[in-house]
Design an enzyme around this catalytic site. Sequence first.
Site, mmCIF file in Angstrom:
data_model
loop_
_atom_site.group_PDB
_atom_site.id
_atom_site.type_symbol
_atom_site.label_atom_id
_atom_site.label_comp_id
_atom_site.label_asym_id
_atom_site.label_seq_id
_atom_site.Cartn_x
_atom_site.Cartn_y
_atom_site.Cartn_z
ATOM 1 N N ALA A 34 -40.618 9.852 48.550
ATOM 2 C CA ALA A 34 -40.178 10.282 47.211
ATOM 3 C C ALA A 34 -40.048 11.785 47.050
ATOM 4 O O ALA A 34 -39.439 12.252 46.083
ATOM 5 C CB ALA A 34 -41.144 9.738 46.159
ATOM 6 N N ILE A 142 -33.153 2.471 52.938
ATOM 7 C CA ILE A 142 -32.190 3.574 53.007
ATOM 8 C C ILE A 142 -32.309 4.310 54.347
ATOM 9 O O ILE A 142 -31.326 4.814 54.885
ATOM 10 C CB ILE A 142 -32.402 4.549 51.820
ATOM 11 C CG1 ILE A 142 -32.069 3.853 50.491
ATOM 12 C CG2 ILE A 142 -31.560 5.812 51.982
ATOM 13 C CD1 ILE A 142 -32.368 4.683 49.245
ATOM 14 N N ASP A 175 -21.492 3.846 51.000
ATOM 15 C CA ASP A 175 -20.189 3.592 51.631
ATOM 16 C C ASP A 175 -19.189 3.077 50.593
ATOM 17 O O ASP A 175 -18.010 3.440 50.621
ATOM 18 C CB ASP A 175 -20.350 2.585 52.779
ATOM 19 C CG ASP A 175 -21.358 3.062 53.809
ATOM 20 O OD1 ASP A 175 -21.314 4.260 54.155
ATOM 21 O OD2 ASP A 175 -22.199 2.254 54.249
ATOM 22 N N ARG A 178 -18.220 6.006 48.250
ATOM 23 C CA ARG A 178 -17.232 6.873 48.919
ATOM 24 C C ARG A 178 -15.863 6.206 48.967
ATOM 25 O O ARG A 178 -14.846 6.850 48.673
ATOM 26 C CB ARG A 178 -17.704 7.183 50.349
ATOM 27 C CG ARG A 178 -18.853 8.169 50.399
ATOM 28 C CD ARG A 178 -19.368 8.358 51.816
ATOM 29 N NE ARG A 178 -20.396 9.379 51.848
ATOM 30 C CZ ARG A 178 -21.464 9.355 52.649
ATOM 31 N NH1 ARG A 178 -21.628 8.353 53.495
ATOM 32 N NH2 ARG A 178 -22.343 10.326 52.615
ATOM 33 N N HIS A 202 -23.757 0.134 58.570
ATOM 34 C CA HIS A 202 -23.792 1.472 57.978
ATOM 35 C C HIS A 202 -23.869 2.556 59.058
ATOM 36 O O HIS A 202 -24.856 3.288 59.164
ATOM 37 C CB HIS A 202 -24.962 1.606 56.998
ATOM 38 C CG HIS A 202 -25.108 3.001 56.457
ATOM 39 N ND1 HIS A 202 -24.174 3.562 55.616
ATOM 40 C CD2 HIS A 202 -26.039 3.954 56.670
ATOM 41 C CE1 HIS A 202 -24.538 4.800 55.325
ATOM 42 N NE2 HIS A 202 -25.668 5.073 55.958
ATOM 43 N N MET A 253 -26.323 9.989 47.662
ATOM 44 C CA MET A 253 -27.158 8.870 48.130
ATOM 45 C C MET A 253 -28.146 8.447 47.058
ATOM 46 O O MET A 253 -28.397 7.250 46.869
ATOM 47 C CB MET A 253 -27.892 9.246 49.420
ATOM 48 C CG MET A 253 -28.768 8.126 49.967
ATOM 49 S SD MET A 253 -27.826 6.625 50.343
ATOM 50 C CE MET A 253 -28.633 5.414 49.294
#
Length: 338
Positions: A34, A142, A175, A178, A202, A253
């Site tokens: 975090a 992630i 993705d 974008r 990814h 992100m």
Amino acid sequence: SMLVRSSSSAKQSLIRRNLSSGSVPERKVAILGAAGGIGQPLALLMKLNPLVSSLSLYDIANTPGVAADVGHINTRSEVVGYMGDDNLAKALEGADLVIIPAGVPRKPGMTRDDLFNINAGIVKNLCSAIAKYCPHALVNMISNPVNSTVPIAAEIFKKAGMYDEKKLFGVTTLDVVRAKTFYAGKANVPVAEVNVPVIGGHAGVTILPLFSQATPQANLSGDVLTALTKRTQDGGTEVVEAKAGKGSATLSMAYAGALFADACLKGLNGVPDVVECSYVQSTITELPFFASKVRLGKNGVEEVLDLGPLSDFEKEGLEALKPELKSSIEKGVKFANQ
Ligand code: NAI
């Protein structure tokens, strides 16, 4: 190690919550990593989400400052910062959703797979703790390489005997974000109205945007579609190069991570027809993990949706991505079992 609680007492926060949140269910969201480049803006965005009642911020360093800062924002959730391994259990206990942006990002010239050696170990440890302290939580992965870290998580969860394939998600939302942005630019349509599914995985060529299914429709030439596909596949590298050694995508992100987490929470809360692309355990192709449109529900994945009609260009892209995705999956499985 230490712990910072932003509200003055648990009792007070309980009263405030009951008064302010009406029938919206209590949801604890934990972010692991975090205090990082993604983690901090993601913590901010999750603090702004009214579906969150408790925000748990965990990192190996610097969480007290992030928690104190974010905790002053006058929105619903209570914020607690946890630092160091000794506090990981408390960070996770009772979590409904765990988001993992922990680990090192790319530098120019690196592929996502170059991060494997460091990040695989981090993900393995964090997932062992999730298995122990919040085995029923949804997990949004992630940390890169996502193509391998999701299979690692699955193997760790299997070993712990609590694996539920409906609850594990590789976050590929960036993705999609974008692809939407780049498509809107070429198609001359309002970006907020654009939808584009992105399938596969990814990393590089495993990222396959399906512009043939993009809406609003536009009549783009083959050359333009090829260029749009390549730009989507190389979007991360575009940011890594622009940041010139200072890391990879963090702000976009965080936005994408917050969007996907919000979709997961809506699904948990029973909101119908929540559909997002994600890298999940799948039988859509012969590969055990694959990104495609997924319907989210009270138990996580409600349904993995069909790919729909693909153009010849996309069919070729799909066949071309399989060997790399397969080997990234196998690398993750092997690591988790060694
Ligand atoms: P960063 O280096 O700025 O932050 C990472 C954070 O993780 C640091 O605060 C660090 O202290 C923390 N950390 C390290 N080990 C930890 C552990 N064992 N437990 C908890 N926290 C730990 O990196 P950034 O830019 O935030 O990127 C994080 C990850 O996200 C990278 O692996 C990157 O490749 C990935 N990423 C994924 C994207 C996607 O689309 N899925 C897009 C962009 C980045």
